[in-house]
Design a protein around this motif. Structure first.
Motif, short mmCIF file in Angstrom:
data_model
loop_
_atom_site.label_atom_id
_atom_site.label_comp_id
_atom_site.label_asym_id
_atom_site.label_seq_id
_atom_site.Cartn_x
_atom_site.Cartn_y
_atom_site.Cartn_z
N ARG A 130 0.81 -1.22 0.00
CA ARG A 130 0.00 0.00 0.00
C ARG A 130 0.85 1.28 0.00
O ARG A 130 0.30 2.36 -0.21
N THR A 131 2.17 1.18 0.27
CA THR A 131 3.02 2.37 0.26
C THR A 131 4.15 2.18 -0.74
O THR A 131 4.91 1.21 -0.66
N THR A 155 -2.13 3.56 -1.28
CA THR A 155 -2.80 4.66 -0.59
C THR A 155 -1.83 5.78 -0.25
O THR A 155 -2.24 6.89 0.10
N ARG A 156 -0.52 5.49 -0.36
CA ARG A 156 0.49 6.48 -0.05
C ARG A 156 1.67 6.32 -0.99
O ARG A 156 2.16 5.21 -1.19
N SER A 175 0.15 13.70 -8.58
CA SER A 175 -0.98 13.53 -7.67
C SER A 175 -2.34 13.49 -8.37
O SER A 175 -3.18 12.64 -8.07
N ASP A 180 -8.45 9.10 -6.11
CA ASP A 180 -8.79 10.01 -5.02
C ASP A 180 -8.44 9.38 -3.67
O ASP A 180 -8.67 8.18 -3.46
N GLY A 181 -7.89 10.18 -2.81
CA GLY A 181 -7.53 9.69 -1.48
C GLY A 181 -6.10 9.22 -1.37
O GLY A 181 -5.61 8.98 -0.25
N THR A 182 -5.39 9.08 -2.50
CA THR A 182 -3.99 8.68 -2.45
C THR A 182 -3.14 9.85 -1.95
O THR A 182 -3.19 10.93 -2.52
N VAL A 183 -2.38 9.61 -0.91
CA VAL A 183 -1.50 10.65 -0.37
C VAL A 183 -0.18 10.59 -1.13
O VAL A 183 0.48 9.55 -1.16
#
Length: 321
Positions: A130-131, A155-156, A175, A180-183
């Motif tokens: 996820r990172t 997600t990151r 970005s 949407d929501g991905t940092v």
């Protein structure tokens, strides 16, 4: 003959579709002789340039034949604000040699390089990754992030480079292209980024190791795609000892310092190379062996990838695909 400029190539090659096109080509196979390297003269204060000739072809009557002509000047970005890699791609009909298309080879190279990196991660990284940590802030970085995000629901995304301003610029630019929501954010401390990353992707032109093997933790996937000569390194021998090592093709064993150096030093042997993309895509070799395993993927690129990308772009542009 069709001409596809950079904009047309980008419209034709979406990240997920290109990853799958490469997967298919590695599974089905194509002839791709080892690329021709020719050293080019440069100024005394710059690294030498390289002329690359990269032909590939499929079986007669069953596909395509093509060749990329590219130049690599590593100091272009710093000295001239130009891409380090520029080129053109010529695509012809298999069996007859009938010219079909001339494509922008600079963007084609960036996209297929990113797609091969993402394909390796799709085959080797943990499914629950996820990172993502992107190491490098050059022209490849945004493409790598987009392609990796096409094979894992990150997600990151962290971006690290020697110039913090460039890291911020890459994060800002990419970005909007992520879900949407991905940092997406720069990270100032590389060790901090390595500590939290599930996948580490490197696209640098470094001549000295950037990612220390001692900092890798169980379960991580380390991807390296920047080094393409024996004088370039993105990680050290410790990383190669700790991880299960995979390559895109056997060319990586003789073309890049990340493998040439540890093989020469005896840190690893050829028997430690677990497989290549042909074997992985065909199911002939297992990928990740377990959730705690460290996997290492080193790619140097191959003309097969260029052919797959060029053929797919041509088919998308002409409505065949």
């Amino acid at each position: 003959m069709l001409h596809l400029d950079a904009d047309a190539v980008e419209r034709a090659l979406s990240p997920r579709a290109l990853v799958d096109a490469l997967r298919t080509m590695f599974r089905e196979g194509a002839e791709a002789p080892l690329r021709h390297h020719h050293t080019l003269p440069s100024r005394d204060d710059e690294r030498p340039g390289t002329l690359l000739l990269m032909p590939a072809w499929q079986a007669a009557g069953q596909g395509y034949v093509g060749v990329k002509v590219a130049t690599v000047f590593p100091d272009n970005p710093a000295q001239r604000d130009l891409s380090a890699v520029t080129g053109v791609y010529y695509l012809a009909e298999g069996g007859s040699g009938r010219p079909l298309a001339l494509l922008d080879g600079t963007l084609l190279t960036r996209l297929r390089t990113a797609a091969a990196s993402a394909l390796g991660a799709d085959l080797l990284a943990r499914p629950d990754a996820r990172t993502l940590l992107m190491v490098g802030t050059g022209a490849l970085a945004p493409h790598f992030i987009r392609h990796h995000a096409a094979v894992r629901p990150y997600t990151r995304v962290l971006v690290w480079g020697r110039d913090p301003a460039k890291a911020r610029a890459v994060a800002t630019a990419v970005s909007p292209d992520l879900p949407d929501g991905t940092v997406v954010e720069p990270v100032a401390d590389l060790a901090e980024g390595i500590a939290v990353a599930d996948v580490i992707s490197c696209a640098t032109s470094s001549s000295a190791p950037v990612v220390p093997g001692a900092l890798l933790r169980p379960g991580q996937h380390l991807d390296m795609a920047g080094g393409f000569t024996p004088l370039m390194r993105e990680t050290d021998d410790e990383a190669m000892r700790r991880g299960r090592v995979f390559v895109d093709t056997d060319g990586a064993l003789v073309e890049c310092g990340d493998l040439v150096d540890p093989l020469k030093a005896g840190a690893i042997t050829r028997a430690d190379i677990q497989g290549d993309l042909f074997q992985l895509c065909r199911g002939e070799r297992p990928g990740r062996g377990g959730p705690e395993e460290i996997t290492v993927f080193k790619s140097v690129g191959t003309a097969l990838e260029d052919l797959a990308a060029a053929a797919f772009a041509y088919e998308r542009a002409t409505g065949i695909a």
